[in-house]
Design a protein around this motif. Structure first.
Motif, PDB file in Angstrom:
ATOM      1  N   CYS A 112       8.225  40.112  57.893  1.00 29.37           N
ATOM      2  CA  CYS A 112       8.318  39.118  56.812  1.00 29.37           C
ATOM      3  C   CYS A 112       8.338  37.723  57.438  1.00 29.37           C
ATOM      4  O   CYS A 112       8.990  36.820  56.938  1.00 29.37           O
ATOM      5  CB  CYS A 112       9.524  39.372  55.913  1.00 29.37           C
ATOM      6  SG  CYS A 112      11.107  39.277  56.760  1.00 29.37           S
ATOM      7  N   SER A 113       7.612  37.567  58.509  1.00 33.20           N
ATOM      8  CA  SER A 113       7.499  36.294  59.203  1.00 33.20           C
ATOM      9  C   SER A 113       6.081  35.757  59.045  1.00 33.20           C
ATOM     10  O   SER A 113       5.132  36.523  58.897  1.00 33.20           O
ATOM     11  CB  SER A 113       7.797  36.479  60.694  1.00 33.20           C
ATOM     12  OG  SER A 113       7.519  35.288  61.396  1.00 33.20           O
ATOM     13  N   THR A 114       5.955  34.447  59.112  1.00 35.76           N
ATOM     14  CA  THR A 114       4.630  33.823  59.097  1.00 35.76           C
ATOM     15  C   THR A 114       4.326  33.147  60.434  1.00 35.76           C
ATOM     16  O   THR A 114       3.352  32.425  60.550  1.00 35.76           O
ATOM     17  CB  THR A 114       4.539  32.772  57.964  1.00 35.76           C
ATOM     18  OG1 THR A 114       5.582  31.823  58.133  1.00 35.76           O
ATOM     19  CG2 THR A 114       4.655  33.445  56.598  1.00 35.76           C
ATOM     20  N   LEU A 115       5.158  33.395  61.439  1.00 39.52           N
ATOM     21  CA  LEU A 115       4.992  32.764  62.746  1.00 39.52           C
ATOM     22  C   LEU A 115       4.064  33.591  63.635  1.00 39.52           C
ATOM     23  O   LEU A 115       4.270  34.796  63.808  1.00 39.52           O
ATOM     24  CB  LEU A 115       6.351  32.598  63.433  1.00 39.52           C
ATOM     25  CG  LEU A 115       7.389  31.778  62.666  1.00 39.52           C
ATOM     26  CD1 LEU A 115       8.721  31.793  63.405  1.00 39.52           C
ATOM     27  CD2 LEU A 115       6.895  30.358  62.460  1.00 39.52           C
ATOM     28  N   SER A 116       3.074  32.950  64.235  1.00 42.02           N
ATOM     29  CA  SER A 116       2.122  33.685  65.070  1.00 42.02           C
ATOM     30  C   SER A 116       2.786  34.308  66.289  1.00 42.02           C
ATOM     31  O   SER A 116       2.335  35.339  66.781  1.00 42.02           O
ATOM     32  CB  SER A 116       0.961  32.779  65.485  1.00 42.02           C
ATOM     33  OG  SER A 116       1.430  31.699  66.251  1.00 42.02           O
ATOM     34  N   ASP A 117       3.878  33.706  66.791  1.00 40.63           N
ATOM     35  CA  ASP A 117       4.596  34.290  67.938  1.00 40.63           C
ATOM     36  C   ASP A 117       5.106  35.687  67.623  1.00 40.63           C
ATOM     37  O   ASP A 117       5.249  36.523  68.519  1.00 40.63           O
ATOM     38  CB  ASP A 117       5.791  33.424  68.346  1.00 40.63           C
ATOM     39  CG  ASP A 117       5.380  32.126  69.008  1.00 40.63           C
ATOM     40  OD1 ASP A 117       4.179  31.971  69.314  1.00 40.63           O
ATOM     41  OD2 ASP A 117       6.247  31.267  69.211  1.00 40.63           O
ATOM     42  N   GLU A 118       5.410  35.947  66.365  1.00 40.09           N
ATOM     43  CA  GLU A 118       5.942  37.247  65.958  1.00 40.09           C
ATOM     44  C   GLU A 118       4.866  38.160  65.380  1.00 40.09           C
ATOM     45  O   GLU A 118       5.158  39.310  65.069  1.00 40.09           O
ATOM     46  CB  GLU A 118       7.019  37.066  64.890  1.00 40.09           C
ATOM     47  CG  GLU A 118       8.211  36.294  65.359  1.00 40.09           C
ATOM     48  CD  GLU A 118       9.223  36.164  64.263  1.00 40.09           C
ATOM     49  OE1 GLU A 118      10.083  37.062  64.165  1.00 40.09           O
ATOM     50  OE2 GLU A 118       9.157  35.186  63.503  1.00 40.09           O
ATOM     51  N   ASN A 119       3.678  37.661  65.238  1.00 39.07           N
ATOM     52  CA  ASN A 119       2.628  38.436  64.584  1.00 39.07           C
ATOM     53  C   ASN A 119       1.394  38.583  65.470  1.00 39.07           C
ATOM     54  O   ASN A 119       1.267  39.564  66.187  1.00 39.07           O
ATOM     55  CB  ASN A 119       2.286  37.795  63.232  1.00 39.07           C
ATOM     56  CG  ASN A 119       3.463  37.812  62.282  1.00 39.07           C
ATOM     57  OD1 ASN A 119       4.180  38.792  62.209  1.00 39.07           O
ATOM     58  ND2 ASN A 119       3.689  36.731  61.571  1.00 39.07           N
ATOM     59  N   GLU A 120       0.504  37.604  65.426  1.00 37.95           N
ATOM     60  CA  GLU A 120      -0.730  37.712  66.197  1.00 37.95           C
ATOM     61  C   GLU A 120      -0.479  37.884  67.685  1.00 37.95           C
ATOM     62  O   GLU A 120      -1.200  38.637  68.353  1.00 37.95           O
ATOM     63  CB  GLU A 120      -1.632  36.487  65.954  1.00 37.95           C
ATOM     64  CG  GLU A 120      -2.265  36.444  64.587  1.00 37.95           C
ATOM     65  CD  GLU A 120      -1.378  35.797  63.527  1.00 37.95           C
ATOM     66  OE1 GLU A 120      -1.831  35.708  62.377  1.00 37.95           O
ATOM     67  OE2 GLU A 120      -0.246  35.388  63.837  1.00 37.95           O
ATOM     68  N   SER A 121       0.535  37.212  68.217  1.00 38.24           N
ATOM     69  CA  SER A 121       0.824  37.345  69.646  1.00 38.24           C
ATOM     70  C   SER A 121       1.285  38.762  69.991  1.00 38.24           C
ATOM     71  O   SER A 121       0.905  39.304  71.031  1.00 38.24           O
ATOM     72  CB  SER A 121       1.891  36.329  70.074  1.00 38.24           C
ATOM     73  OG  SER A 121       1.390  35.024  69.936  1.00 38.24           O
ATOM     74  N   VAL A 122       2.097  39.351  69.136  1.00 36.51           N
ATOM     75  CA  VAL A 122       2.554  40.731  69.360  1.00 36.51           C
ATOM     76  C   VAL A 122       1.370  41.691  69.243  1.00 36.51           C
ATOM     77  O   VAL A 122       1.203  42.601  70.059  1.00 36.51           O
ATOM     78  CB  VAL A 122       3.676  41.106  68.364  1.00 36.51           C
ATOM     79  CG1 VAL A 122       4.012  42.584  68.444  1.00 36.51           C
ATOM     80  CG2 VAL A 122       4.911  40.253  68.615  1.00 36.51           C
ATOM     81  N   VAL A 123       0.525  41.468  68.237  1.00 32.69           N
ATOM     82  CA  VAL A 123      -0.656  42.318  68.037  1.00 32.69           C
ATOM     83  C   VAL A 123      -1.612  42.197  69.223  1.00 32.69           C
ATOM     84  O   VAL A 123      -2.130  43.202  69.716  1.00 32.69           O
ATOM     85  CB  VAL A 123      -1.359  41.954  66.708  1.00 32.69           C
ATOM     86  CG1 VAL A 123      -2.731  42.592  66.604  1.00 32.69           C
ATOM     87  CG2 VAL A 123      -0.485  42.373  65.524  1.00 32.69           C
TER      88      VAL A 123
END
Length: 166
Positions: free
Chosen positions: A109-120
């Motif tokens: 439930c985050s919109t931060l790329s550090d927690e999303n695209e970077s993890v992916v």
């Protein structure tokens, strides 16, 4: 976990712990990643009393300097907290892949790329391939990820999906 050891599942959903940046709209406030306990209290500066007209110029300079130091400390703590969350998310995603027989889904439930695209992007499991969404109404970084920004109808959200190869 009794009886689940060694089992694999057709679908594994990783609802990863995150900063919650996507729920700010609903909460009506900013999510604090930093615990401010231990940060200097600016009101303790000598020369700064309860009367706002009774503040000496050196006290104003000292107050400004302490606030700048506090903000730098808070920024470092926030960066450290995000890095720790991203590391945990990546670990959960990699561990979950070992339990997945077919489809793997990662969500925050985050919109931060550090927690999303970077993890992916850091997820490197050769047994999985991106599982693209078939819709065209939602924008994503690529075909297997979607980011919804918060608005008056819903919270912010991120999702990525993979399928096991073969």
């Amino acid at each position: 976990t009794t009886g689940l050891a060694g089992r694999r599942f057709d679908l594994v959903l990783v609802d990863a712990p995150c900063s919650g940046s996507g729920v700010v709209r609903r909460l009506g406030r900013t999510i604090a990643l930093v615990d401010e306990d231990g940060l200097e209290n600016a009101s303790s500066v000598d020369g700064v009393g309860s009367d706002p007209d009774d503040v000496s110029p050196p006290a104003i300079d000292e107050l400004a300097a302490r606030r700048r130091r506090r903000d730098r400390v808070a920024d470092r703590r926030a960066d450290d907290a995000l890095a720790a969350l991203a590391a945990l998310q990546g670990s959960l995603l990699a561990d979950s892949a070992t339990r997945c027989a077919d489809r793997l889904v990662f969500a925050t439930c985050s919109t931060l790329s550090d927690e999303n695209e970077s993890v992916v992007a850091a997820f490197a499991d050769e047994a999985f391939a991106p599982w693209p969404f078939e819709d065209t109404c939602l924008s994503g970084v690529d075909g297997h990820t979607r980011r919804l920004l918060p608005n008056e109808h819903h919270d912010g959200f991120f999702i990525a999906r993979w399928r096991r190869k073969g």
